[in-house]
Structures are given as structure tokens and as C-alpha cells.
Design a protein around this motif. Structure first.
Motif, PDB file in Angstrom:
ATOM      1  N   GLU A 199       0.829  -1.217   0.000  1.00 12.40           N
ATOM      2  CA  GLU A 199       0.000   0.000   0.000  1.00 12.40           C
ATOM      3  C   GLU A 199       0.859   1.261   0.000  1.00 12.40           C
ATOM      4  N   ASN A 200       1.882   1.296   0.848  1.00 15.64           N
ATOM      5  CA  ASN A 200       2.721   2.500   0.943  1.00 15.64           C
ATOM      6  C   ASN A 200       3.635   2.681  -0.258  1.00 15.64           C
ATOM      7  N   ALA A 201       3.871   1.600  -1.011  1.00 15.83           N
ATOM      8  CA  ALA A 201       4.734   1.726  -2.189  1.00 15.83           C
ATOM      9  C   ALA A 201       4.126   2.648  -3.233  1.00 15.83           C
ATOM     10  N   ARG A 202       2.806   2.851  -3.180  1.00 21.54           N
ATOM     11  CA  ARG A 202       2.133   3.734  -4.129  1.00 21.54           C
ATOM     12  C   ARG A 202       1.905   5.128  -3.565  1.00 21.54           C
ATOM     13  N   ALA A 203       2.452   5.398  -2.370  1.00 23.41           N
ATOM     14  CA  ALA A 203       2.241   6.694  -1.725  1.00 23.41           C
ATOM     15  C   ALA A 203       3.057   7.783  -2.431  1.00 23.41           C
ATOM     16  N   ASP A 204       2.629   9.039  -2.257  1.00 23.12           N
ATOM     17  CA  ASP A 204       3.290  10.167  -2.921  1.00 23.12           C
ATOM     18  C   ASP A 204       4.729  10.345  -2.437  1.00 23.12           C
ATOM     19  N   TYR A 205       4.977  10.136  -1.125  1.00 23.27           N
ATOM     20  CA  TYR A 205       6.336  10.385  -0.632  1.00 23.27           C
ATOM     21  C   TYR A 205       7.323   9.368  -1.188  1.00 23.27           C
ATOM     22  N   VAL A 206       6.847   8.153  -1.527  1.00 23.90           N
ATOM     23  CA  VAL A 206       7.740   7.159  -2.134  1.00 23.90           C
ATOM     24  C   VAL A 206       8.037   7.548  -3.584  1.00 23.90           C
ATOM     25  N   ARG A 207       7.018   7.978  -4.307  1.00 23.43           N
ATOM     26  CA  ARG A 207       7.250   8.406  -5.694  1.00 23.43           C
ATOM     27  C   ARG A 207       8.159   9.629  -5.741  1.00 23.43           C
ATOM     28  N   THR A 208       8.019  10.514  -4.748  1.00 27.64           N
ATOM     29  CA  THR A 208       8.896  11.689  -4.703  1.00 27.64           C
ATOM     30  C   THR A 208      10.339  11.287  -4.447  1.00 27.64           C
ATOM     31  N   ALA A 209      10.537  10.349  -3.520  1.00 32.29           N
ATOM     32  CA  ALA A 209      11.899   9.887  -3.225  1.00 32.29           C
ATOM     33  C   ALA A 209      12.536   9.219  -4.434  1.00 32.29           C
ATOM     34  N   VAL A 210      11.745   8.448  -5.187  1.00 30.84           N
ATOM     35  CA  VAL A 210      12.272   7.802  -6.396  1.00 30.84           C
ATOM     36  C   VAL A 210      12.590   8.848  -7.458  1.00 30.84           C
ATOM     37  N   ALA A 211      11.704   9.867  -7.602  1.00 29.56           N
ATOM     38  CA  ALA A 211      11.918  10.918  -8.608  1.00 29.56           C
ATOM     39  C   ALA A 211      13.154  11.746  -8.294  1.00 29.56           C
ATOM     40  N   LEU A 214      16.991   8.956  -5.409  1.00 29.78           N
ATOM     41  CA  LEU A 214      17.575   8.261  -4.259  1.00 29.78           C
ATOM     42  C   LEU A 214      17.766   6.786  -4.572  1.00 29.78           C
ATOM     43  N   PRO A 215      18.796   6.164  -4.016  1.00 34.18           N
ATOM     44  CA  PRO A 215      19.003   4.725  -4.248  1.00 34.18           C
ATOM     45  C   PRO A 215      17.805   3.914  -3.768  1.00 34.18           C
ATOM     46  N   ARG A 216      17.541   2.807  -4.458  1.00 33.68           N
ATOM     47  CA  ARG A 216      16.380   1.985  -4.124  1.00 33.68           C
ATOM     48  C   ARG A 216      16.457   1.474  -2.681  1.00 33.68           C
ATOM     49  N   ARG A 217      17.652   1.098  -2.244  1.00 33.16           N
ATOM     50  CA  ARG A 217      17.807   0.592  -0.878  1.00 33.16           C
ATOM     51  C   ARG A 217      17.403   1.653   0.143  1.00 33.16           C
ATOM     52  N   ARG A 218      17.811   2.904  -0.098  1.00 33.00           N
ATOM     53  CA  ARG A 218      17.479   3.974   0.837  1.00 33.00           C
ATOM     54  C   ARG A 218      15.991   4.281   0.819  1.00 33.00           C
ATOM     55  N   VAL A 219      15.388   4.217  -0.364  1.00 34.72           N
ATOM     56  CA  VAL A 219      13.951   4.466  -0.463  1.00 34.72           C
ATOM     57  C   VAL A 219      13.175   3.419   0.336  1.00 34.72           C
ATOM     58  N   VAL A 220      13.600   2.166   0.206  1.00 40.52           N
ATOM     59  CA  VAL A 220      12.884   1.085   0.882  1.00 40.52           C
ATOM     60  C   VAL A 220      13.096   1.148   2.382  1.00 40.52           C
ATOM     61  N   VAL A 221      14.353   1.305   2.827  1.00 39.55           N
ATOM     62  CA  VAL A 221      14.671   1.226   4.257  1.00 39.55           C
ATOM     63  C   VAL A 221      14.284   2.500   4.993  1.00 39.55           C
ATOM     64  N   ARG A 222      14.661   3.660   4.477  1.00 42.83           N
ATOM     65  CA  ARG A 222      14.479   4.918   5.190  1.00 42.83           C
ATOM     66  C   ARG A 222      13.066   5.481   5.059  1.00 42.83           C
ATOM     67  N   HIS A 223      12.393   5.206   3.963  1.00 40.52           N
ATOM     68  CA  HIS A 223      11.081   5.811   3.726  1.00 40.52           C
ATOM     69  C   HIS A 223       9.949   4.777   3.768  1.00 40.52           C
ATOM     70  N   LEU A 224      10.035   3.788   2.891  1.00 41.68           N
ATOM     71  CA  LEU A 224       8.925   2.837   2.775  1.00 41.68           C
ATOM     72  C   LEU A 224       8.789   1.952   4.005  1.00 41.68           C
ATOM     73  N   LEU A 225       9.874   1.293   4.415  1.00 45.67           N
ATOM     74  CA  LEU A 225       9.797   0.341   5.524  1.00 45.67           C
ATOM     75  C   LEU A 225       9.466   1.026   6.840  1.00 45.67           C
ATOM     76  N   ARG A 226      10.066   2.181   7.075  1.00 40.89           N
ATOM     77  CA  ARG A 226       9.862   2.864   8.355  1.00 40.89           C
ATOM     78  C   ARG A 226       8.390   3.209   8.578  1.00 40.89           C
ATOM     79  N   ASN A 227       7.708   3.681   7.566  1.00 40.57           N
ATOM     80  CA  ASN A 227       6.290   4.026   7.713  1.00 40.57           C
ATOM     81  C   ASN A 227       5.400   2.794   7.681  1.00 40.57           C
ATOM     82  N   SER A 228       5.864   1.728   7.062  1.00 41.45           N
ATOM     83  CA  SER A 228       5.039   0.524   6.962  1.00 41.45           C
ATOM     84  C   SER A 228       5.096  -0.325   8.229  1.00 41.45           C
ATOM     85  N   LEU A 229       6.046  -0.066   9.118  1.00 40.96           N
ATOM     86  CA  LEU A 229       6.215  -0.912  10.292  1.00 40.96           C
ATOM     87  C   LEU A 229       5.268  -0.572  11.443  1.00 40.96           C
ATOM     88  N   ILE A 230       4.544   0.526  11.352  1.00 46.28           N
ATOM     89  CA  ILE A 230       3.684   0.924  12.477  1.00 46.28           C
ATOM     90  C   ILE A 230       2.646  -0.152  12.815  1.00 46.28           C
TER      91      ILE A 230
END
Length: 307
Positions: A199-211, A214-230
Motif C-alpha cells: 500500500e505504501n509503495a504507491r504513496a506520494d512520498y515514495v514516488r517523490t523519493a524515487v523521482a 535516491l538509491p532503491r535501498r534507501r527508499v525502501v529502508v528509510r522511507h517505505l519500511l519505516r512508515n510501513s512498520l507501524i
């Protein structure tokens, strides 16, 4: 943050008293413990009266509860019907169950979150379908079936592990029981992480980080995973108390003398002091775990602020 913690601690007080009162009432109406002390032969009236007076069972339930809670706040959880103090049973049982629970939680975090991230990033692909089917199978199989099957295969037929855990319960002997204990929760953590990641992979902040490149690893660990762990942290936090209290089946299968074993013995022998004492501590563990989870929300998501 300080006000929030104080408010939560104050909210725990009525929850603690209400829960312990409910448990105390349920345990004390499940049967006559004096009849269990006398075995198959019934106690004579004089012996029954003496035992009831000795253990305070001749008083009204509300007075028994107040007396018990007064002793709890002084660190006295009473005496079991075999003459051994409940605190002594706790001193031997809780360290074993804590080690078993830690092993189970580690399996949930390492395997569950890892599989959830992999399948969430590859939603709809063969690996995602395979993991979803496997987790559904694990959820569908009762824990005692999984435990007995692994004990039979790994312990009896192949000799990889000891079929019965030794009295000291070393960490290496708790790996398979810990995996059995965590199996169902591990499957839920995998599916919950997978859904949250997808669900969060389609969020605006993830698309912004990719645009931004940023490296894919950083996008996943620092942005996507951190918000998805709640939601995952919420589940694991509430699962701590459930694992400690629900280890009865696993500890019985592998002969682990922990909290589950003592609770089973207490229920079997109608030993109300043991059952209420252990469950009281489990209630405190559950409340503390929920408070820690709530405080971790602000660590995972800086947007969360506590008034």
C-alpha cells in the motif's frame, strides 16, 4: 511526552485492577481446591475447615481479593498448595519463558518482516503467491500439530534436536520450540508487512523519493519500511504477552518448565494462588508492552506527537 506517559500509567491502574479482579473471580469459581488437595478421598469436615482457614478460603471473595492485592503490592504472591511460594515458582519459570519468547519474537521480526518486504515489493509475482499460500497453511495448522510433527521428525527420527528440552532450557534447545511458538504469529507478521509495504509503495512520498534519484535501498529502508512498520510493531507488541501466556501447548510438547507449564499445573490442580499470581504478572507485561509500542510510534513516524 512526559504528560502522555503519566496519563497512560494512570489509565493502566483501573485496567490492572479490573483485569486481576476478573481473573481472580474466574479462577475461584472453577472448582473446589480443597477437594483437589485431598485426592480421591474426600476430606473430613475438620480438615476441610482447617485448610480453608489456612489459605483464607473461608472469607468472602471480595475480602480474599483485597487481601491478595495487599500482599501483591508487598511482593507476596501467596503460597501454592504444595507449600512452595509462588515467587519461587516465578523465579524459575519466567526466565525460561522469557528466553523462549525472545526467540519467538526474533523469528517474527527477522523472518516475518523480511518475507513481508520481499513479497510486498513483488506483489502479484510467483514469490508473492507462494509465500501467501505457505503462510495460509501455517495459520490453518494448529500449533500442537506443528510442534508434535517437528518433534517427531527432528527429534525422534532424524535426531537433529533433543525431543525434550533439558531442565536448564539453554538457548540452542529453544530454537525449534521458539519457531513453533512463533509460527502462527510469524505468518500474520509476514502478511501484515506485505500488505503495508504494497500500500505504501504507491504513496506520494515514495514516488517523490524515487523521482529525486535516491538509491532503491534507501527508499525502501528509510522511507517505505519505516512508515510501513507501524501496524507491524503494534501487532508484535501486543503479541509479547500472548506468546508468554500462550506457551502452554509448546511448553507441554517440549517439556519446558516455564510459565505455561506452571499455569497448566495450577489449573490442573485447581491451585488458585499459582494461577492468579502468574496471570497477574502477565497482565503487567502486557500493559508495559502496549505502552512501549505506543512510544515507538513517534520513533517510526516523526509526524506523531504526544500531547
Amino acid at each position: 511526552m512526559g504528560r502522555y506517559v503519566i496519563r497512560r500509567l494512570l489509565q493502566m491502574i483501573p485496567v490492572f485492577f479490573g483485569t486481576t479482579l476478573l481473573i481472580f473471580l474466574m479462577v475461584n469459581v472453577m472448582g473446589d481446591p480443597i477437594a483437589g488437595l485431598c485426592g480421591e478421598r474426600r476430606c473430613d469436615p475438620a480438615t476441610t475447615a482447617q485448610l480453608r482457614a489456612e489459605f483464607g478460603l473461608d472469607k468472602p471473595l471480595w475480602q480474599q481479593y483485597l487481601t491478595y492485592m495487599g500482599h501483591v503490592f508487598t511482593g507476596d504472591f501467596g503460597t501454592a498448595f504444595n507449600g512452595q511460594r509462588v515467587t519461587e515458582l516465578m523465579a524459575t519459570a519466567f526466565p525460561v519463558t522469557i528466553r523462549l519468547t525472545v526467540v519467538a519474537i526474533v523469528f517474527e521480526i527477522v523472518i516475518g518482516i523480511s518475507l513481508g518486504v520481499v513479497t510486498g515489493l513483488r506483489r502479484g509475482r510467483p514469490v508473492d503467491t507462494t509465500v501467501l499460500i505457505l503462510t495460509l497453511v501455517v495459520i490453518s495448522i494448529p500449533t500442537f500439530v506443528t510442534g508434535l510433527l517437528l518433534q517427531l521428525l527432528l527429534g525422534v527420527q532424524w535426531g537433529v534436536i533433543r525431543p525434550s528440552v533439558s531442565s536448564g532450557a539453554p538457548l540452542d534447545e529453544l530454537l525449534v520450540p521458539g519457531l513453533v511458538l512463533a509460527s502462527v504469529s510469524l505468518a500474520y507478521v509476514t502478511r501484515l508487512t506485505r500488505t503495508s509495504i504494497a500500500e505504501n509503495a504507491r504513496a506520494d512520498y515514495v514516488r517523490t523519493a524515487v523521482a529525486k534519484g535516491l538509491p532503491r535501498r534507501r527508499v525502501v529502508v528509510r522511507h517505505l519500511l519505516r512508515n510501513s512498520l507501524i501496524p507491524v510493531v503494534t501487532f508484535i507488541g501486543t503479541d509479547v504477552g500472548a506468546l508468554m501466556g500462550g506457551a502452554i501447548v509448546t511448553e507441554r510438547i517440549f517439556n519446558i518448565h516455564g510459565v505455561g507449564y506452571q499455569l497448566y499445573q495450577g489449573i490442573l490442580r485447581q491451585n488458585s494462588q499459582t494461577v492468579v499470581g502468574f496471570v497477574t504478572v502477565l497482565v503487567l507485561v502486557f500493559l508495559a508492552a502496549n505502552l512501549i509500542v505506543d512510544l515507538l510510534y513517534a520513533v517510526l513516524d516523526p509526524r506523531i506527537r504526544y500531547a
